[in-house]
Design a protein around this motif. Sequence first.
Motif, PDB file in Angstrom:
ATOM      1  N   VAL A  54       0.843  -1.199   0.000  1.00  0.00           N
ATOM      2  CA  VAL A  54       0.000   0.000   0.000  1.00  0.00           C
ATOM      3  C   VAL A  54       0.879   1.250   0.000  1.00  0.00           C
ATOM      4  CG1 VAL A  54      -1.750   1.294   1.285  1.00  0.00           C
ATOM      5  CG2 VAL A  54      -1.907  -1.192   1.128  1.00  0.00           C
ATOM      6  N   SER A  57       2.141   1.844  -3.450  1.00  0.00           N
ATOM      7  CA  SER A  57       1.054   2.345  -4.294  1.00  0.00           C
ATOM      8  C   SER A  57       0.805   3.828  -4.035  1.00  0.00           C
ATOM      9  CB  SER A  57      -0.217   1.529  -4.024  1.00  0.00           C
ATOM     10  OG  SER A  57      -1.292   2.054  -4.732  1.00  0.00           O
ATOM     11  N   ARG A  61       1.358   6.956  -6.754  1.00  0.00           N
ATOM     12  CA  ARG A  61       0.277   7.870  -7.116  1.00  0.00           C
ATOM     13  C   ARG A  61       0.629   9.323  -6.797  1.00  0.00           C
ATOM     14  NH1 ARG A  61      -4.681   3.794  -5.498  1.00  0.00           N
ATOM     15  NH2 ARG A  61      -4.457   2.552  -7.376  1.00  0.00           N
ATOM     16  N   ARG A  74      -9.643   6.398  -4.154  1.00  0.00           N
ATOM     17  CA  ARG A  74      -9.359   5.221  -4.983  1.00  0.00           C
ATOM     18  C   ARG A  74      -9.196   3.982  -4.103  1.00  0.00           C
ATOM     19  NH1 ARG A  74     -10.742   3.073  -9.277  1.00  0.00           N
ATOM     20  NH2 ARG A  74     -10.600   5.145 -10.158  1.00  0.00           N
ATOM     21  N   MET A  75      -8.512   4.128  -2.980  1.00  0.00           N
ATOM     22  CA  MET A  75      -8.329   2.985  -2.079  1.00  0.00           C
ATOM     23  C   MET A  75      -9.667   2.529  -1.503  1.00  0.00           C
ATOM     24  SD  MET A  75      -4.873   3.719  -0.053  1.00  0.00           S
ATOM     25  CE  MET A  75      -3.384   3.061  -0.735  1.00  0.00           C
ATOM     26  N   ARG A  76     -10.537   3.489  -1.252  1.00  0.00           N
ATOM     27  CA  ARG A  76     -11.865   3.153  -0.759  1.00  0.00           C
ATOM     28  C   ARG A  76     -12.616   2.338  -1.804  1.00  0.00           C
ATOM     29  NH1 ARG A  76     -13.368   8.172   0.415  1.00  0.00           N
ATOM     30  NH2 ARG A  76     -12.147   8.151   2.310  1.00  0.00           N
ATOM     31  N   LEU A  77     -12.524   2.753  -3.075  1.00  0.00           N
ATOM     32  CA  LEU A  77     -13.187   2.012  -4.151  1.00  0.00           C
ATOM     33  C   LEU A  77     -12.590   0.619  -4.330  1.00  0.00           C
ATOM     34  CD1 LEU A  77     -13.636   4.751  -6.883  1.00  0.00           C
ATOM     35  CD2 LEU A  77     -15.434   3.603  -5.584  1.00  0.00           C
ATOM     36  N   GLU A  78     -11.274   0.520  -4.218  1.00  0.00           N
ATOM     37  CA  GLU A  78     -10.596  -0.763  -4.388  1.00  0.00           C
ATOM     38  C   GLU A  78     -10.659  -1.627  -3.139  1.00  0.00           C
ATOM     39  OE1 GLU A  78      -6.629   0.276  -5.451  1.00  0.00           O
ATOM     40  OE2 GLU A  78      -7.174   0.897  -7.473  1.00  0.00           O
ATOM     41  N   ARG A  79     -11.121  -1.033  -2.041  1.00  0.00           N
ATOM     42  CA  ARG A  79     -11.182  -1.710  -0.739  1.00  0.00           C
ATOM     43  C   ARG A  79      -9.814  -2.242  -0.325  1.00  0.00           C
ATOM     44  NH1 ARG A  79     -16.163  -1.319   1.040  1.00  0.00           N
ATOM     45  NH2 ARG A  79     -17.895  -1.571  -0.381  1.00  0.00           N
ATOM     46  N   ARG A  80      -8.796  -1.420  -0.569  1.00  0.00           N
ATOM     47  CA  ARG A  80      -7.431  -1.803  -0.203  1.00  0.00           C
ATOM     48  C   ARG A  80      -7.185  -1.637   1.287  1.00  0.00           C
ATOM     49  NH1 ARG A  80      -3.220  -1.125  -4.255  1.00  0.00           N
ATOM     50  NH2 ARG A  80      -1.913  -1.877  -2.586  1.00  0.00           N
ATOM     51  N   THR A  85     -11.324   3.093   6.152  1.00  0.00           N
ATOM     52  CA  THR A  85     -12.370   3.819   5.443  1.00  0.00           C
ATOM     53  C   THR A  85     -13.756   3.618   6.022  1.00  0.00           C
ATOM     54  OG1 THR A  85     -12.613   1.983   3.911  1.00  0.00           O
ATOM     55  CG2 THR A  85     -11.089   3.744   3.278  1.00  0.00           C
TER      56      THR A  85
END
Length: 105
Positions: A54, A57, A61, A74-80, A85
Amino acid sequence: MAHPSSAIFRELKRNAFEDPQMPDLSGYYYCVTANEMARERRAKPRKLARFSDVCQSVIERIMDGWSPRQIAGRMRLERRFPSATRRSTSSPSFGDERAGPRQEQ
């Protein structure tokens, strides 16, 4: 006082000495004990230090010109990073763009 009374009470509650072996001393605030408890809370490594993939990444970015807000989204969308979150409430907040405009009935 330089600090609000709520902050003082929170500090006293958070760092009160508790020991079942010494009930006469439990419940009191001792500065040495409070300092040690605070140090233990801060000793936990931060998420980017714990998750190297992470961290890499995020660095990539940032180098690509992303803002911290874009990276977090973006991390929230990818659930990383699911633990970072979670929302504390189920209702949308004032700044929640996903909630859309408020509809009057």
